[in-house]
Design an enzyme around this catalytic site. Structure first.
Site, PDB file in Angstrom:
ATOM      1  N   GLY A  77       0.821  -1.211   0.000  1.00 18.46           N
ATOM      2  CA  GLY A  77       0.000   0.000   0.000  1.00 18.46           C
ATOM      3  C   GLY A  77       0.857   1.263   0.000  1.00 18.46           C
ATOM      4  N   ARG A 141       1.259  -5.635  -5.061  1.00 19.47           N
ATOM      5  CA  ARG A 141       1.234  -6.573  -3.935  1.00 19.47           C
ATOM      6  C   ARG A 141       1.660  -7.996  -4.338  1.00 19.47           C
ATOM      7  NH1 ARG A 141      -0.599  -4.391   0.698  1.00 19.47           N
ATOM      8  NH2 ARG A 141      -2.123  -2.686   0.636  1.00 19.47           N
ATOM      9  N   ASP A 171       5.586  -5.281   6.751  1.00 15.53           N
ATOM     10  CA  ASP A 171       6.146  -6.485   7.378  1.00 15.53           C
ATOM     11  C   ASP A 171       6.207  -7.656   6.403  1.00 15.53           C
ATOM     12  OD1 ASP A 171       3.359  -6.406   7.508  1.00 15.53           O
ATOM     13  OD2 ASP A 171       3.227  -7.628   9.294  1.00 15.53           O
ATOM     14  N   ASP A 172       5.152  -7.857   5.610  1.00 22.28           N
ATOM     15  CA  ASP A 172       5.169  -8.984   4.668  1.00 22.28           C
ATOM     16  C   ASP A 172       6.245  -8.791   3.598  1.00 22.28           C
ATOM     17  OD1 ASP A 172       3.140 -10.532   5.785  1.00 22.28           O
ATOM     18  OD2 ASP A 172       1.577  -9.367   4.783  1.00 22.28           O
ATOM     19  N   LYS A 198       8.082   0.641   5.664  1.00 18.31           N
ATOM     20  CA  LYS A 198       6.969   1.471   5.180  1.00 18.31           C
ATOM     21  C   LYS A 198       5.637   0.916   5.647  1.00 18.31           C
ATOM     22  CE  LYS A 198       4.437  -0.013   2.610  1.00 18.31           C
ATOM     23  NZ  LYS A 198       3.547  -0.758   1.722  1.00 18.31           N
ATOM     24  N   THR A 199       4.723   1.700   6.021  1.00 19.38           N
ATOM     25  CA  THR A 199       3.289   1.416   6.111  1.00 19.38           C
ATOM     26  C   THR A 199       2.617   2.472   6.970  1.00 19.38           C
ATOM     27  OG1 THR A 199       1.485  -0.082   6.716  1.00 19.38           O
ATOM     28  CG2 THR A 199       3.489  -0.325   8.017  1.00 19.38           C
ATOM     29  N   ILE A 200       1.511   2.992   6.448  1.00 17.07           N
ATOM     30  CA  ILE A 200       0.737   3.956   7.243  1.00 17.07           C
ATOM     31  C   ILE A 200       0.227   3.286   8.509  1.00 17.07           C
ATOM     32  CG2 ILE A 200       0.002   5.388   5.299  1.00 17.07           C
ATOM     33  CD1 ILE A 200      -2.816   3.966   5.648  1.00 17.07           C
ATOM     34  N   ASP A 201       0.107   1.944   8.495  1.00 20.96           N
ATOM     35  CA  ASP A 201      -0.520   1.231   9.617  1.00 20.96           C
ATOM     36  C   ASP A 201       0.265   1.361  10.921  1.00 20.96           C
ATOM     37  OD1 ASP A 201      -2.210   0.463   7.633  1.00 20.96           O
ATOM     38  OD2 ASP A 201      -1.617  -1.637   7.599  1.00 20.96           O
ATOM     39  N   TYR A 239     -25.805  14.859  14.829  1.00 26.90           N
ATOM     40  CA  TYR A 239     -25.378  13.555  14.296  1.00 26.90           C
ATOM     41  C   TYR A 239     -24.338  12.888  15.183  1.00 26.90           C
ATOM     42  CZ  TYR A 239     -27.298  15.015   9.758  1.00 26.90           C
ATOM     43  OH  TYR A 239     -28.107  15.422   8.748  1.00 26.90           O
ATOM     44  N   MET A 246      -8.340   3.297   8.434  1.00 29.69           N
ATOM     45  CA  MET A 246      -7.467   2.223   7.938  1.00 29.69           C
ATOM     46  C   MET A 246      -6.449   1.812   8.990  1.00 29.69           C
ATOM     47  SD  MET A 246      -6.056   2.422   4.109  1.00 29.69           S
ATOM     48  CE  MET A 246      -7.093   1.925   2.746  1.00 29.69           C
ATOM     49  N   GLY A 247      -5.789   0.722   8.718  1.00 29.57           N
ATOM     50  CA  GLY A 247      -4.760   0.252   9.641  1.00 29.57           C
ATOM     51  C   GLY A 247      -4.661  -1.259   9.630  1.00 29.57           C
ATOM     52  N   TYR A 422      -7.765   5.869   2.028  1.00 34.52           N
ATOM     53  CA  TYR A 422      -7.102   6.306   0.797  1.00 34.52           C
ATOM     54  C   TYR A 422      -6.848   7.819   0.798  1.00 34.52           C
ATOM     55  CZ  TYR A 422      -8.415   1.582  -0.310  1.00 34.52           C
ATOM     56  OH  TYR A 422      -8.552   0.217  -0.244  1.00 34.52           O
ATOM     57  N   GLU A 423      -7.627   8.555   1.604  1.00 31.69           N
ATOM     58  CA  GLU A 423      -7.450  10.022   1.672  1.00 31.69           C
ATOM     59  C   GLU A 423      -6.069  10.412   2.183  1.00 31.69           C
ATOM     60  OE1 GLU A 423      -9.880   8.245   2.775  1.00 31.69           O
ATOM     61  OE2 GLU A 423     -11.798   9.128   2.187  1.00 31.69           O
ATOM     62  N   ARG A 425      -3.151   8.159   2.301  1.00 34.81           N
ATOM     63  CA  ARG A 425      -1.978   7.347   1.946  1.00 34.81           C
ATOM     64  C   ARG A 425      -1.020   8.034   0.979  1.00 34.81           C
ATOM     65  NH1 ARG A 425      -3.506   1.191   0.798  1.00 34.81           N
ATOM     66  NH2 ARG A 425      -3.952   2.087  -1.239  1.00 34.81           N
TER      67      ARG A 425
HETATM   68  P1  FBP Z   1       0.569  -1.872   3.623  1.00 35.00           P
HETATM   69  O1  FBP Z   1       0.586  -2.688   4.882  1.00 35.00           O
HETATM   70  O2  FBP Z   1       0.944  -2.630   2.413  1.00 35.00           O
HETATM   71  O3  FBP Z   1       1.378  -0.616   3.789  1.00 35.00           O
HETATM   72  O4  FBP Z   1      -0.933  -1.405   3.382  1.00 35.00           O
HETATM   73  C1  FBP Z   1      -1.626  -0.669   4.298  1.00 35.00           C
HETATM   74  C2  FBP Z   1      -3.081  -0.493   3.946  1.00 35.00           C
HETATM   75  O5  FBP Z   1      -3.303   0.855   3.642  1.00 35.00           O
HETATM   76  C3  FBP Z   1      -3.993  -0.991   5.059  1.00 35.00           C
HETATM   77  O6  FBP Z   1      -4.197   0.008   6.028  1.00 35.00           O
HETATM   78  C4  FBP Z   1      -5.236  -1.370   4.318  1.00 35.00           C
HETATM   79  O7  FBP Z   1      -5.945  -2.374   4.994  1.00 35.00           O
HETATM   80  C5  FBP Z   1      -4.709  -1.893   3.008  1.00 35.00           C
HETATM   81  O8  FBP Z   1      -3.475  -1.250   2.800  1.00 35.00           O
HETATM   82  C6  FBP Z   1      -5.624  -1.629   1.845  1.00 35.00           C
HETATM   83  O9  FBP Z   1      -5.064  -2.208   0.710  1.00 35.00           O
HETATM   84  P2  FBP Z   1      -5.439  -1.887  -0.787  1.00 35.00           P
HETATM   85  O10 FBP Z   1      -4.667  -0.679  -1.194  1.00 35.00           O
HETATM   86  O11 FBP Z   1      -4.957  -3.077  -1.536  1.00 35.00           O
HETATM   87  O12 FBP Z   1      -6.895  -1.619  -0.861  1.00 35.00           O
END
Ligand code: FBP
Length: 549
Positions: A77, A141, A171-172, A198-201, A239, A246-247, A422-423, A425
């Site tokens: 991602g 991926r 990690d993967d 790398k990863t926003i998570d 509301y 995400m995460g 996605y907003e 990343r």
């Molecule tokens: P990575 O672990 O590859 O950095 O991806 C993070 C992530 O943004 C997750 O938060 C989310 O669940 C996933 O990617 C969404 O994946 P995709 O872009 O394939 O919809």
């Protein structure tokens, strides 16, 4: 191509480097290392890359190196700062010898296997400095894990004279980088492999890796949006906003956004699991907060929901574990193939244990369907497709109606739904991510020139000014243990989930009752690139709280 005024001004920003990387370096080696778990098994699987020392760079003597070429891959991602890792690597490689070349493999690891690449020239690089996105070479991926892929890879690496490959991933992807490093070392192919975290998570972190890049910018972007919603919410007062973040599995993003914005509720999947909460417990917890605020005349609020929540509810977790087993073909270790979705669902229902079938059938039909069908190439449930925010608000409404029928005061409940992922990343990297990523990439060039393989590039002490950051490398095998994946035991990097005894969660837990009952919203506003340092250069609250320990 038309480019924005911000992009033009931002292109001129020169990211900061740690002091040790500002001139020639020498690598200082620490003690031999061990993997975090299953030491004997990991050692046997990685005989050439196990036990290597942690490296720290210090100022050293200049040495002349013959020209060499480097390859780079963006994997998984998107995360803000990917282009800065590449620009740091580019500048680092060129500073060693201007004749050196950097090649980018197109659309992720698949580009290596399919021999799709471009040379990253300085003209190309200059268009992407300090910008968000991964579009300079694209990402993908594809899993790099089979010998035939490694062999296809070496063909193109040799053809291009590439001495080292940098894999920028989570990690993967870094697990796969480690397997590739071991394979090339065992075969004596003379190609080094270096990883970048790398990863926003935010779930690729440990004693050596302070944070994965992109987490800072993504959380700031989501927090801006949450703050805007909270201001609207506090203005209109009608509301309840259910906001999924995400995460994937870990709740770091939700927790960090809660620390930045002080919502009424933030669910933390790791806590839900530890307390063995059922879906009904979670719904009751939210409904009670709604009723309590209604009693004060506040028929509005915000709820943050981590993307992975559903798979941390123990009964559902068991179900998912069995789904992963039955949907993997034991002969190939790959996902089973089905003619269509209905055949797959029928197969699942006839294969899983009775108690798991009962859990599956207790879920709303759309959620059950998503659980049975959707997998990513690593065999993970695609949690981002599950609309937990709608599921929860639907169930909260039902619970409140039931309470009302019993005569309990619950006020008015009207919900809005959001999913932020996605907003954030591909947002333009914050100053922190711009500097951190550039340093990670530049540092990778120094790991390469020092002949290292199977290492991840690391930059530490990042809550201090960049001058004082510490640069070096950590053997990837050090982060590994054996876990069950896709129906088989595999060596993988251990994912960092939210620690319930860690400082960020403890801070949140100490304040959440007050935030739930009262309206304590904070509105962080947009990321600032120029201005006072306390506005522009601060990193996440998570990292600050962790470093203060
Ligand atoms: P990575 O672990 O590859 O950095 O991806 C993070 C992530 O943004 C997750 O938060 C989310 O669940 C996933 O990617 C969404 O994946 P995709 O872009 O394939 O919809």
């Amino acid at each position: 191509m038309e480019i924005s005024a911000l992009q033009i001004a931002r292109a001129a920003y020169q990211p900061k480097l740690p002091k040790a990387l500002q001139g020639p370096v020498k690598a200082v080696e620490g003690e031999a290392t061990q993997s975090v778990g299953n030491q004997e098994e990991i050692k046997a699987l990685f005989p050439n890359t196990y036990g290597m020392p942690v490296i720290t760079f210090e100022a050293g003597e200049k040495t002349e190196l013959p020209a060499f070429n480097v390859g780079v891959i963006l994997s998984g991602g998107q995360a803000p700062g990917g282009h800065n890792v590449i620009s740091g690597l580019f500048d680092g490689v060129k500073s060693l010898n201007p004749e050196n070349k950097l090649y980018g493999f197109i659309l992720g690891p698949g580009g290596l296997v399919d021999h799709k690449y471009i040379e990253i020239t300085s003209e190309l690089m200059d268009q992407y400095r300090n910008t968000g996105g991964f579009d300079i070479i694209g990402s993908g991926r594809t899993k790099l894990e089979k010998e035939e892929q490694f062999e296809k890879g070496i063909e193109i690496l040799r053809e291009l004279g590439i001495k080292a490959l940098v894999i920028i991933g989570g990690d993967d992807s870094n697990t796969n980088a480690c397997v590739l490093a071991e394979y090339y070392a065992a075969k004596k192919y003379g190609v080094q492999v270096i990883g970048c975290p790398k990863t926003i998570d935010g779930d690729l972190k440990n004693e050596q890796i302070e944070t994965s890049f992109g987490f800072d910018t993504a959380c700031k972007t989501y927090s801006e949006l949450i703050g805007n919603i909270q201001r609207d919410c506090n203005s209109a007062r009608k509301y309840w906003h259910f906001i999924k973040l995400m995460g994937r599995s870990a709740s770091h993003i939700a927790l960090e956004c809660a620390l930045q914005t002080q919502p009424n509720i933030c669910l933390v999947s790791e806590e839900v699991e530890a307390k063995e909460m059922s879906l009904d417990d979670v719904v009751t917890y939210i409904a009670q907060a709604v009723a309590d605020r209604a009693a004060d005349g506040n028929n509005f609020g915000t709820v943050l929901i981590p993307e992975g929540l559903i798979e941390f509810i123990p009964a559902i977790k068991k179900l998912i574990a069995e789904l992963n087993e039955v949907l993997t073909d034991p002969a190939t270790g790959e996902s089973r193939e089905f003619a269509n979705a209905e055949e797959q669902i029928a197969f699942v229902k006839s294969s899983i244990a009775k108690e798991n079938l009962a859990v599956l059938e207790s879920l709303p039909a759309d959620v059950a369907r998503q659980l049975c069908l959707d997998r990513d190439p690593h065999g993970n449930v695609q949690v981002s497709l599950i609309e937990t925010e709608k599921l929860l608000s639907r169930m909260v409404a039902t619970k409140l109606n039931a309470w009302k029928a019993e005569g309990k005061f619950c006020g008015k409940f009207s919900a809005q739904h959001h999913f932020f992922g996605y907003e954030g990343r591909c947002a333009a990297p914050s100053n922190y991510d711009a500097d951190y990523c550039y340093s990670l990439g530049f540092n990778a060039s120094r790991l390469i020139s020092n002949g290292k393989t199977g290492y991840m590039s690391i930059i530490q002490n990042t809550t201090a000014p960049a001058e004082q950051w510490i640069a070096g490398g950590v053997p990837i095998t050090m982060m590994m243990n054996i876990e069950r994946r896709n129906g088989a035991n595999k060596p993988v990097i251990r994912k960092a989930l939210v620690e319930l005894d860690g400082a960020p969660f403890k801070f949140f837990a100490a304040h959440r009752e007050e935030w739930a009952k009262n309206t304590c919203y904070v509105y962080p506003g947009p990321i600032q690139y120029w201005g006072p340092t306390e506005v522009c250069d601060q990193t996440t609250k998570t990292l600050k709280l962790e470093q203060a320990k």
